[in-house]
Design a protein around this motif. Structure first.
Motif, PDB file in Angstrom:
ATOM      1  N   TRP A   6      14.235 -11.064 -52.282  1.00  0.00           N
ATOM      2  CA  TRP A   6      13.019 -10.247 -52.346  1.00  0.00           C
ATOM      3  C   TRP A   6      12.912  -9.634 -53.735  1.00  0.00           C
ATOM      4  CZ3 TRP A   6      10.149  -8.090 -47.847  1.00  0.00           C
ATOM      5  CH2 TRP A   6      10.485  -8.739 -46.649  1.00  0.00           C
ATOM      6  N   PRO A  52       6.276  -5.359 -43.445  1.00  0.00           N
ATOM      7  CA  PRO A  52       6.292  -6.633 -42.709  1.00  0.00           C
ATOM      8  C   PRO A  52       5.775  -6.453 -41.281  1.00  0.00           C
ATOM      9  CG  PRO A  52       8.411  -6.187 -43.765  1.00  0.00           C
ATOM     10  CD  PRO A  52       7.617  -4.924 -43.841  1.00  0.00           C
ATOM     11  N   GLY A  57      10.165 -11.993 -40.629  1.00  0.00           N
ATOM     12  CA  GLY A  57      11.391 -12.651 -41.081  1.00  0.00           C
ATOM     13  C   GLY A  57      11.621 -13.987 -40.407  1.00  0.00           C
ATOM     14  N   GLU A  58      11.372 -14.044 -39.105  1.00  0.00           N
ATOM     15  CA  GLU A  58      11.567 -15.295 -38.366  1.00  0.00           C
ATOM     16  C   GLU A  58      10.601 -16.370 -38.837  1.00  0.00           C
ATOM     17  OE1 GLU A  58      11.243 -12.320 -37.153  1.00  0.00           O
ATOM     18  OE2 GLU A  58      12.985 -11.890 -35.877  1.00  0.00           O
TER      19      GLU A  58
END
Length: 218
Positions: A6, A52, A57-58
């Motif tokens: 990131w 987010p 993330g998935e």
């Protein structure tokens, strides 16, 4: 090698200095410095005020597993997202992507030359996208979303960057005649700007500096 890193760059000059100590850098320049020092295969450029959404993330992990060698960048959604480019409904290809939230293959980013630090946003993102397409596809990633705070009314500095960015993009990419028309439109904006308090005191000097900077690009 890590799969993804990131990169969060603040627009606060005091904090930006932590990324490039000893020198003042603009936002695109700070992102370049961070990318050069990164070690992951993929870089996620992230605007500091984003959050987010659930499952972000998935969705990103699954997209990285499926990304072929022809993919240079993936663009999650940013909500709300007025003015963002619409993807092709079949291939999800994008003509350009905003760097507010952009997942890019580091090798493609470096091969494309990174951000042009002479350009403000959003012109810097559009310019990078034009060069990234020479390295592979830019695809939308609708399964992953980032949430932006409520969109405020455009401020004076954002208006200045939008006006100057269009002229600089034209100087870099457009034929000579179109580039000169863009410079003329810039001066028309100085003569008849949007109604912000003190707008000419901010826009006119920036436009003059633009005129000096644009000649090497033409």
């Amino acid at each position: 090698m890590e799969r993804m890193e990131w990169i969060v760059v603040t627009q606060d000059p005091a904090k930006t200095g932590q990324i490039a100590p000893g020198r003042t850098v603009c936002l695109p320049g700070a992102r370049n410095a961070a990318a050069e020092n990164a070690g992951a295969e993929w870089l996620l450029f992230w605007q500091e005020n984003l959050t987010p959404a659930a499952g972000f993330g998935e969705a990103v992990a699954a997209a990285l597993d499926e990304a072929g060698a022809d993919t240079a960048a993936l663009a999650p959604r940013v909500l709300p997202s007025p003015g963002d480019a619409a993807p092709d409904p079949l291939t999800l290809e994008l003509p350009w992507a905003s760097s507010r939230c952009l997942l890019v293959r580091r090798s493609a980013f470096l091969a494309a030359g990174g951000f042009d630090a002479r350009l403000p946003e959003p012109a810097a993102s559009r310019d990078l996208s034009a060069r990234l397409r020479g390295q592979g596809l830019i695809r939308a990633l609708p399964a992953a979303a980032a949430l932006a705070p409520g969109m405020p009314a455009q401020d004076l500095n954002a208006y200045r960057d939008e006006v100057l960015g269009k002229a600089r993009l034209a100087a870099k990419w457009a034929p000579f005649g179109a580039a000169m028309r863009a410079q003329a439109e810039l001066w028309q904006a100085v003569r008849h700007p949007a109604h912000y308090p003190g707008v000419r005191r901010v826009l006119a000097p920036a436009a003059a500096r633009q005129l000096l900077a644009v000649w090497p690009l033409l």
